[in-house]
Design a protein around this motif. Sequence first.
Motif, PDB file in Angstrom:
ATOM      1  N   LEU A 131       0.830  -1.209   0.000  1.00  0.00           N
ATOM      2  CA  LEU A 131       0.000   0.000   0.000  1.00  0.00           C
ATOM      3  C   LEU A 131       0.863   1.257   0.000  1.00  0.00           C
ATOM      4  N   ILE A 132       1.966   1.228   0.734  1.00  0.00           N
ATOM      5  CA  ILE A 132       2.863   2.380   0.749  1.00  0.00           C
ATOM      6  C   ILE A 132       3.475   2.588  -0.636  1.00  0.00           C
ATOM      7  N   ASN A 133       3.893   1.492  -1.263  1.00  0.00           N
ATOM      8  CA  ASN A 133       4.450   1.593  -2.620  1.00  0.00           C
ATOM      9  C   ASN A 133       3.401   2.096  -3.603  1.00  0.00           C
ATOM     10  N   LEU A 134       2.166   1.634  -3.440  1.00  0.00           N
ATOM     11  CA  LEU A 134       1.079   2.089  -4.307  1.00  0.00           C
ATOM     12  C   LEU A 134       0.840   3.581  -4.118  1.00  0.00           C
ATOM     13  N   LYS A 135       0.868   4.031  -2.869  1.00  0.00           N
ATOM     14  CA  LYS A 135       0.693   5.463  -2.591  1.00  0.00           C
ATOM     15  C   LYS A 135       1.814   6.272  -3.238  1.00  0.00           C
ATOM     16  N   ALA A 136       3.040   5.782  -3.121  1.00  0.00           N
ATOM     17  CA  ALA A 136       4.171   6.479  -3.736  1.00  0.00           C
ATOM     18  C   ALA A 136       4.007   6.532  -5.253  1.00  0.00           C
ATOM     19  N   GLU A 137       3.537   5.427  -5.830  1.00  0.00           N
ATOM     20  CA  GLU A 137       3.319   5.399  -7.280  1.00  0.00           C
ATOM     21  C   GLU A 137       2.255   6.421  -7.688  1.00  0.00           C
TER      22      GLU A 137
END
Length: 177
Positions: A131-137
């Motif tokens: 989820l953190i990576n998705l938010k960063a993306e």
Amino acid sequence: MEKEIDNLLTAKTAQIKKLQDIVKKAIEDEKLITTNLLNPPKEMLTKGESISDNVAKFGGSWSFIISFFLLLAAWILFNSLSPVQSIFDPYPFILMNLILSCIAALQAPVIMMSQNRQEEKDRKRAENDYLINLKAELEINALNQKIDLIIEEQIQSLMDSQAAQLELLKKIEKKRR
């Protein structure tokens, strides 16, 4: 002159509107992710799960290994050095082997239960990382859109400037003739 100023203000307002739309979309996309990250579900442990965690924690520690080694050494020394009537487990220490087998038989499934719970925690942690990576993306995509919009506006401004310069050159050329 006033028409040019109005056109400029309209262009700036349109650019600001596009930037605001990009920001609104990014906020909407991140809302669910942020909610999940800020409010993780509370872990409710049953009594058995709590016991299995504590047994696994103690069973996998140096204090367990040292205390168990000392207990076995005391057992062997007592049963080897005591007078014959005091010995409760003579050599080859069959009772000690039975107790060790029972401890191992009981400790193994309890440790496995704790490992399964730890595996579930690791899975949830991996989901949070995703989820953190998705938010960063999503944030990177929003930044890319903003940069694309700025570049598009700069190119348009350059084209307008070149068009104005071309018009000036044409006017100057007409005056020279």
